[in-house]
Write a protein that holds these residues in place. Sequence first.
Motif, PDB file in Angstrom:
ATOM      1  N   ASN A  69       0.816  -1.218   0.000  1.00 62.00           N
ATOM      2  CA  ASN A  69       0.000   0.000   0.000  1.00 62.00           C
ATOM      3  C   ASN A  69       0.848   1.266   0.000  1.00 62.00           C
ATOM      4  N   VAL A  70       1.980   1.233   0.722  1.00 61.96           N
ATOM      5  CA  VAL A  70       2.895   2.383   0.691  1.00 61.96           C
ATOM      6  C   VAL A  70       3.451   2.575  -0.715  1.00 61.96           C
ATOM      7  N   ASN A  71       3.875   1.477  -1.339  1.00 67.21           N
ATOM      8  CA  ASN A  71       4.422   1.569  -2.698  1.00 67.21           C
ATOM      9  C   ASN A  71       3.380   2.032  -3.703  1.00 67.21           C
ATOM     10  N   ASN A  72       2.149   1.537  -3.571  1.00 67.53           N
ATOM     11  CA  ASN A  72       1.090   1.937  -4.507  1.00 67.53           C
ATOM     12  C   ASN A  72       0.774   3.426  -4.379  1.00 67.53           C
ATOM     13  N   TRP A  73       0.737   3.915  -3.136  1.00 66.13           N
ATOM     14  CA  TRP A  73       0.477   5.347  -2.949  1.00 66.13           C
ATOM     15  C   TRP A  73       1.646   6.181  -3.459  1.00 66.13           C
ATOM     16  N   SER A  74       2.865   5.812  -3.061  1.00 70.44           N
ATOM     17  CA  SER A  74       4.044   6.549  -3.533  1.00 70.44           C
ATOM     18  C   SER A  74       4.127   6.522  -5.057  1.00 70.44           C
ATOM     19  N   GLY A  75       3.814   5.358  -5.631  1.00 68.91           N
ATOM     20  CA  GLY A  75       3.821   5.257  -7.090  1.00 68.91           C
ATOM     21  C   GLY A  75       2.823   6.200  -7.728  1.00 68.91           C
ATOM     22  N   SER A  76       1.644   6.317  -7.100  1.00 71.05           N
ATOM     23  CA  SER A  76       0.619   7.223  -7.637  1.00 71.05           C
ATOM     24  C   SER A  76       1.072   8.677  -7.558  1.00 71.05           C
ATOM     25  N   VAL A  77       1.736   9.036  -6.456  1.00 69.85           N
ATOM     26  CA  VAL A  77       2.235  10.405  -6.296  1.00 69.85           C
ATOM     27  C   VAL A  77       3.200  10.759  -7.425  1.00 69.85           C
ATOM     28  N   TRP A  78       4.004   9.781  -7.842  1.00 65.25           N
ATOM     29  CA  TRP A  78       5.014  10.045  -8.864  1.00 65.25           C
ATOM     30  C   TRP A  78       4.498   9.818 -10.279  1.00 65.25           C
ATOM     31  N   ILE A  79       3.374   9.115 -10.438  1.00 68.18           N
ATOM     32  CA  ILE A  79       2.821   8.845 -11.776  1.00 68.18           C
ATOM     33  C   ILE A  79       1.866   9.945 -12.229  1.00 68.18           C
ATOM     34  N   GLY A 495       7.701   6.548  -9.812  1.00 67.86           N
ATOM     35  CA  GLY A 495       6.387   5.947  -9.584  1.00 67.86           C
ATOM     36  C   GLY A 495       6.333   4.497 -10.023  1.00 67.86           C
ATOM     37  N   VAL A 496       6.798   4.226 -11.227  1.00 67.47           N
ATOM     38  CA  VAL A 496       6.794   2.846 -11.733  1.00 67.47           C
ATOM     39  C   VAL A 496       7.729   1.985 -10.888  1.00 67.47           C
TER      40      VAL A 496
END
Length: 584
Positions: A69-79, A495-496
């Motif tokens: 969940n941390v990675n998915n949120w961080s990824g969204s912030v950068w995508i 993000g990716v």
Amino acid sequence: MDIEGYTQDGTVDLRGRPVLASKTGKWKACAFLVGYEAFERMAFYGIASNLVNYLTTQLHEDTVSSVRNVNNWSGSVWITPILGAYIADAYVGRFWTFTVSSLIYVVGMVFLTMAVSLKSLRPTCVNGVCNKASTSQITFFYSALYIIAIGAGGTKPNISTFGADQFDDFDPHEKELKVSFFNWWMFSSFLGGLFATLGLVYIQENLGWGLGYGIPTVGLLLSLFIFYLGTPIYRHKIRKTKSPARDLIRVPITAFKNKKLRLPDDPSALHELELRHYVSSGKRQVHHTSVFRFLDKAAIKESSTNSCRPPCTVTQVESMKLILGMILIWLVTLIPSTIWAQINTLFVKQGTTLDRTLGPDFQIPAASLGSFVTLSMLISVPLYDRYFVPFMRQKTGNPRGITLLQRLGIGFVIQVIAIAIAYAVEVRRMRVISTHRIAGPKDIVPMSIFWLLPQYILIGIADVFNAIGLLEFFYDQSPEDMQSLGTTFFTSGIGVGNFLNSFLVTMVDKITGKLGHKSWIGNNLNDSHLDYYYGFLLVISTLNLGAFLWASSRYIYKREIKEVEGCEQIEAKALEISPLGLQV
């Protein structure tokens, strides 16, 4: 020459009027921008650096779910910056995109502060036994997080490029100042991150999560007020193409339609407008290159199509080639971004198992070790800018000291060394666990948390080379009208990388935990094999370094043609004209 002291690159004020070079832009304008960047990074890292602990200790998620969940949120912030950059480049410009998005960001921060402060929005605990978060509580919490991600989508790609716009590329002095801009821009970003990992993390775990999120929320509002105070001296670039993305898409379509036509041996026979057309319209003509030759068919003058539209120009074709070259480099930055994602996830969980005491009454928050990433950056940036660059400039003659891709390569090598050290430290941790027969998930391993320092410090030093280098590379090499979108190559790569780490953690957990075997990344890190996972990351990082060397050896830097006192002059945009990216 400039006319009556106005800027030479055609920048204007907010009302569209030409601006005086002496009264606008440069570092005096950027001073209003760097404050926002520092507070925004403080807010982001105040969330990201300790989010995995909040999810496991407050919302009671398991290790793999919390990391995912941390990675998915961080990824969204950068995508999401891809969308924000497109809106800025194609429609409303950087300033207005940033203005609306920053307000959305603040709303998300307010909601997040409410989610961790109000009792009705948090799980309840009775006699040390805590209930799981309800569906409504989880929904509100994650809605706040993703509102922040949407806001970041419009602020992240535009605030740094808006800052770079304050320097006139046509003015030699301002262009020299711009060489240092990204170094000091990231320096302000690191300051915000340092306060978050040192101060906010401690406040969250010892004084309350509401206060820990409320401080950056107030800081963000203050920085926006300061940002708008600088409005009279900001420079704004005019969109010179109505739809730059549409022009780029037209290139491969036209090339495909002309696939049966023969390319002329002389590139000068391809369709191109006169240099004075670019000069009069404030645009830059891009020099022809020999890579991706199939796209040159889009500029054949004798088109096989019946369309009344003229063929694409060489400059349009070269812009498309630039995008393809940038994609090639972007692909080999994904694994390094995956390594960087460990800082806020597995490195933190690893730290929670170690001895964190410092004196009789003080315990170091595991997430605070992330401050050493920032500290190493803060020390390294001035050393790089004031000593390394001038020294290498004397050796190579390159104004940047080394090429942009050389800078990335050095950063990637340091990062491989960092993950090798992380692997070695984890192997030692497992040996200590075996020696002392530790098995419980909350048992503390008799090994100081400071054993993790080298991996944090090396990743920070690596970021001075690859993080700042990537931001500058993608801004510098982007087509002229797409520099906001160009910088999203940098953000989307991170993000990716986060999404890739989320995928790897999930798949490794499922595959290694099959048939009753011990998962490499279990809820109990004292009874898992995190060392195997770090070894896996070391192998793919080493292979990726080889792929980077191959890709960079084939990259050709952007070269533009400008008019100097009636004569044409080819100018390397990156100040590097060697076709081999790793050569000076």
